[in-house]
Design an enzyme around this catalytic site. Sequence first.
Site, PDB file in Angstrom:
ATOM      1  N   GLY A  13      12.741 -36.085 -34.410  1.00  0.00           N
ATOM      2  CA  GLY A  13      13.676 -35.330 -34.611  1.00  0.00           C
ATOM      3  C   GLY A  13      14.374 -34.338 -35.217  1.00  0.00           C
TER       4      GLY A  13
ATOM      5  N   HIS B 248      15.503 -37.219 -25.030  1.00  0.00           N
ATOM      6  CA  HIS B 248      16.329 -36.446 -25.743  1.00  0.00           C
ATOM      7  C   HIS B 248      17.235 -36.084 -26.654  1.00  0.00           C
ATOM      8  CE1 HIS B 248      15.291 -31.767 -24.059  1.00  0.00           C
ATOM      9  NE2 HIS B 248      16.467 -31.731 -24.672  1.00  0.00           N
TER      10      HIS B 248
ATOM     11  N   TYR C 200       9.458 -25.577 -22.192  1.00  0.00           N
ATOM     12  CA  TYR C 200      10.336 -25.837 -21.027  1.00  0.00           C
ATOM     13  C   TYR C 200      10.110 -24.523 -19.679  1.00  0.00           C
ATOM     14  CZ  TYR C 200      14.309 -27.892 -23.876  1.00  0.00           C
ATOM     15  OH  TYR C 200      14.544 -28.650 -24.937  1.00  0.00           O
TER      16      TYR C 200
ATOM     17  N   HIS D  74      21.399 -12.080 -18.695  1.00  0.00           N
ATOM     18  CA  HIS D  74      21.114 -12.903 -19.915  1.00  0.00           C
ATOM     19  C   HIS D  74      20.671 -14.482 -19.423  1.00  0.00           C
ATOM     20  CE1 HIS D  74      22.657 -14.179 -23.706  1.00  0.00           C
ATOM     21  NE2 HIS D  74      21.575 -14.025 -23.617  1.00  0.00           N
TER      22      HIS D  74
ATOM     23  N   ASP E  65      13.734 -33.798 -18.715  1.00  0.00           N
ATOM     24  CA  ASP E  65      14.698 -33.720 -18.351  1.00  0.00           C
ATOM     25  C   ASP E  65      15.558 -32.807 -18.427  1.00  0.00           C
ATOM     26  OD1 ASP E  65      14.267 -33.730 -21.035  1.00  0.00           O
ATOM     27  OD2 ASP E  65      14.667 -35.577 -21.890  1.00  0.00           O
TER      28      ASP E  65
END
Length: 489
Positions: free
Chosen positions: A432, A373, A264, A57, A292
């Site tokens: 964001g 981020h 990603y 997982h 990052d």
Amino acid sequence: MGAAVAMYLITASRELSLEAARGHEDSRLVAGEEVKQEGFVVIDGVVYDVSSFVEIHPGGAEAISEHLGKDISPLFNMLHSSEVLPRIRSSLRTVGFLAPASNLDVVGSGEDQDDVSVRREELPPVSSVVNLAGFERLAKHVLGEDSRAWNFYSSFADDGLTYSATRQSFTLLRFIPRIFVPVAQVSTSTSFLNGESPVPLPIFYAPTGGSAHGHPNGELNVTRAAASTGIPQIVSTMASVAFGNLAKERELLGSQSQLWWQLYVMKDRKESENRIKAAAENGARAIVITVDVAAMGNREVDASPSGKGGGSPSQGVAASSSQMFDADLSWNDIDWVKRTAPGLPVLVKGVASVEDVELAKAHGASGVILSNHGGRQLDGAPPPLATLVHLRRTKPHLLDDPVFDVYIDGGIQRGTDVLKALCIGAKGVGLGRVILYSSACYGPDGVKRATQILQKEIETGMRLLGASRIEDLKPEMIEVLDGLCGRPL
């Protein structure tokens, strides 16, 4: 139509999962007691044996082991988009259907959604919100200060030095306004992706994972808002709603807004390739590689059950997903993505140095997003605005290149912050957290209101600055105060 469409898209793929289970040779009715004794899990009424999946997982074995013998549907559906279950089904064994009247513990999403809904319904009208900070205050109330969703959205790395510095960075730039400039009419329109994608405002909705933590419709709220605002939406790999479903929603609404897809890179490169191709096939206008996350930042608030650093820490929302990411990225991966999605622009997100901007261009990227981020990764990394200033001072040609775009995200609280970034040379600015907050409170109406607030502030700022077009914003309109940019050793 919009609400009905949204609910259809969310449930349609779940129904496909049920159909797949119905056709499985091992399908049968499984009593609740058997689920408990055998350590099975239940997702949307289907019973699965996860014994061979636990150790592989991506979020770690503990994330599954603690919920064996239970119905995990609410938690699973909040954390994962509808495309996840079909992808992992080959690693599970479908046992059958949960028998009627079975008595099983149900693993909730972590919050009492009824209470959240009540608080949401009691909010003042969305028109009463007058600035972006208002959405943050309201979201904290709606979601609950100690909730899983609030901890995830508001968390930062370590001591929050980078998070705080990023928010404060815009105060270290000062305008130099010009006079006797006709500004009765101002235009906020510009274009992204090397001039090929017109946009009404120099902003984009940045990629954020786990939107369904704050609102059950997740990223659908942003897609629906974008249908009227025209702002590009970058959809995260970790989105709560599958990219294909968002593309269908966009099509059903007749929207002309752009969908970009954020990547990603997974340890399973074949899976990443398949998802890049799927995004391209569903109309993605660009691929954005986030670079990052070689390791997940130390987000203590997110990892703590109480959100205050006390108790026995859990992995947290972010860390539970990050273990699947490939930490061995190289500059050659830009070309890999370009070959996987021929013809699509590739942007690199998470750049924090002038040298890496140069290298991104040299390796064929169409642009970069300067980002730390949201202060959630390396504490002590520079504010994106500081990197942008360094870039203007040392490599201005990279900001003036017509076929290479430099964007930034992080710390935007006002329309004037957007203008400061554009004066220095940024092509556009990403939003964001405020999109998460506004969506959590008011759904698509919140996202639209946040956009309207920024548009008004940008227009007012342009008039007062002496700029009637985005192209009129120049470095000469800015002075840098001490404290923004550090000095190399």
